[in-house]
Design an enzyme around this catalytic site. Structure first.
Site, PDB file in Angstrom:
ATOM      1  CG  HIS A   1    -104.108 -14.332 -55.321  1.00 26.17           C
ATOM      2  ND1 HIS A   1    -105.012 -13.348 -55.655  1.00 26.17           N
ATOM      3  CD2 HIS A   1    -103.456 -14.644 -56.464  1.00 26.17           C
ATOM      4  CE1 HIS A   1    -104.905 -13.079 -56.949  1.00 26.17           C
ATOM      5  NE2 HIS A   1    -103.979 -13.845 -57.461  1.00 26.17           N
TER       6      HIS A   1
ATOM      7  CG  ASN B   1    -105.645 -14.073 -63.086  1.00 30.20           C
ATOM      8  OD1 ASN B   1    -106.349 -14.848 -63.740  1.00 30.20           O
ATOM      9  ND2 ASN B   1    -105.318 -14.317 -61.829  1.00 30.20           N
TER      10      ASN B   1
END
EC number: 2.3.1.-
Length: 422
Positions: free
Chosen positions: A276, A245
């Protein structure tokens, strides 16, 4: 104003995630509005800080990356909406800087590209509209293989089996750790599929061109979000996070780590957890990640130099650190997959919190290097993502002109090349 924008955008995202999780579908990985909202939050906040850096801060107060990404002119409404809501990245991203996006939209990303990756030569190739077909085909092939792996093998290796009572009671420790590793490895292809497909979509539209290497070969990894080989063969916690990521890691560094006034590593992990979502498992994973990161950094700083002289010894060291890294990563991310507190603590208690305890002992035994104050603050203590990644990002930006006249081109390139030498 940039901080107010950051708080508002992150707060709105959190409200959206609370609504999705606790009202609609707790525990389900459904495709809904919160995914695109996570990407838009990154774009809004990163652009807010880039505008603040370019218009309200002195040049000498900026880090090299902040200086090069700073936006010196307020975007128009059309430019702002285009950057945040363009079709290429609206669903899965990945994040890109505002300067890179505008350079692409204005058709300047294929102009005079710097040929030498190390910046020592200024030889340039005259190139026009390089084709992304090969890069797109390669990435679509990776997508197909990842999807096939996910649809076949992943379902036969559920992460939840790690907390199965019968498995915990009958399996030996080596078997349990081996299954932990393979089950978490099998959980990764769905991310490989999504991020590689998003990258391929941008490339197919012509975005993501990074320039040419020293041999004149095109590179289409400007906004790539992962490097699969480096992930699977990483020999340190840091190396894994450097290649996983990637664009989110750079966003966390630029909006949090570089601007934090105290405990930047802890603040960055907390921000990552908030971004998140609101599942408790995310917070358990990232808080565990803080311990793992600090412990891994302490070990690396204190003992690695003893094992790099001899190639044979270094090979043995790399094998051991690869095994340790894969075990630590798998152990850390189990709550991220299980989501809830009870199953997460069931797993950790079944392992007797062994790596938590080991990390604390490492931090007590090995000293951590202190962060120096002043301009070198972020040069001496690295964040969990590597300086190499940031340097590559800066190097490729040398390829793009941020103005329409040659003098400004040279001035921008000189600024970014000098940043790498610091």
């Amino acid at each position: 104003l940039s901080r107010y924008c950051f708080v508002f955008a992150l707060g709105y995202l959190t409200v959206c995630q609370i609504t999705r999780v606790y009202i609609f579908d707790y525990g389900q990985y459904s495709a809904d509005f919160s995914g695109p909202m996570m990407i838009i939050t990154q774009k809004i906040t990163s652009l807010a800080f880039e505008i603040h850096d370019g218009m309200f801060r002195k040049n000498e107060d900026l880090t090299p990356s902040q200086r090069c990404l700073a936006v010196r002119r307020m975007p128009s409404l059309l430019e702002y909406l285009s950057y945040n809501c363009n079709f290429m990245g609206i669903l899965a991203g990945p994040l890109c800087s505002y300067k890179d996006y505008i350079t692409f939209i204005e058709g300047r990303s294929y102009q005079l590209q710097q040929s030498e990756a190390n910046g020592k030569e200024d030889t340039k190739y005259e190139q026009t509209d390089p084709s992304p077909n090969i890069a797109v085909a390669q990435k679509l092939l990776i997508c197909g293989l990842s999807l096939l792996f996910h649809m076949t093998i992943t379902k036969t290796l559920p992460v939840e089996y790690n907390i199965d009572e019968n498995f915990r009671a009958t399996a030996s420790w080596p078997v349990r750790f081996f299954y932990l590793y393979v089950s978490l490895m099998a959980a990764r292809p769905k991310y490989y599929f999504a991020w590689t497909l998003a990258d391929a979509i941008n490339n197919a539209a012509g975005f993501g061109f990074r320039g040419y290497d020293k041999n004149g070969v095109t590179r289409w990894d400007l906004i790539s979000n992962l490097r699969i080989q480096q992930i699977e063969f990483s020999t340190s916690f840091k190396m894994f996070l450097d290649n996983w990521n990637i664009q989110t890691a750079l966003w966390l560094k630029r909006v949090c780590y570089e601007r934090a006034t105290f405990s930047p590593t802890i603040q960055t992990f907390i921000l990552s957890a908030i971004w998140h979502g609101v599942y408790p498992g995310y917070y358990l994973t990232f808080l565990t990640g803080v311990l793992m990161t600090l412990a891994a950094r302490a070990i690396r700083n204190n003992i690695r130099h003893y094992f790099v002289e001899s190639p044979a010894v270094k090979l043995c060291y790399d094998i051991v650190t690869w095994m340790a890294t894969q075990a630590a990563i798998s152990y850390t991310v189990v709550p991220f997959v299980l989501l809830s507190v009870k199953p997460s603590f069931t797993f950790y208690s079944s392992c007797y919190f062994c790596l938590h305890i080991a990390s604390i002992l490492v931090l007590l035994v090995f000293p951590l290097k202190r962060t120096q104050k002043g301009s070198k603050k972020h040069e001496n203590v690295q964040p969990v993502w590597s300086r190499k990644l940031e340097e590559e990002s800066l190097l490729q930006k040398n390829n793009y002109s941020t103005t329409n006249n040659s003098f400004s081109q040279k001035q921008e390139i000189t600024c970014r090349y000098q940043a790498l030498k610091q």
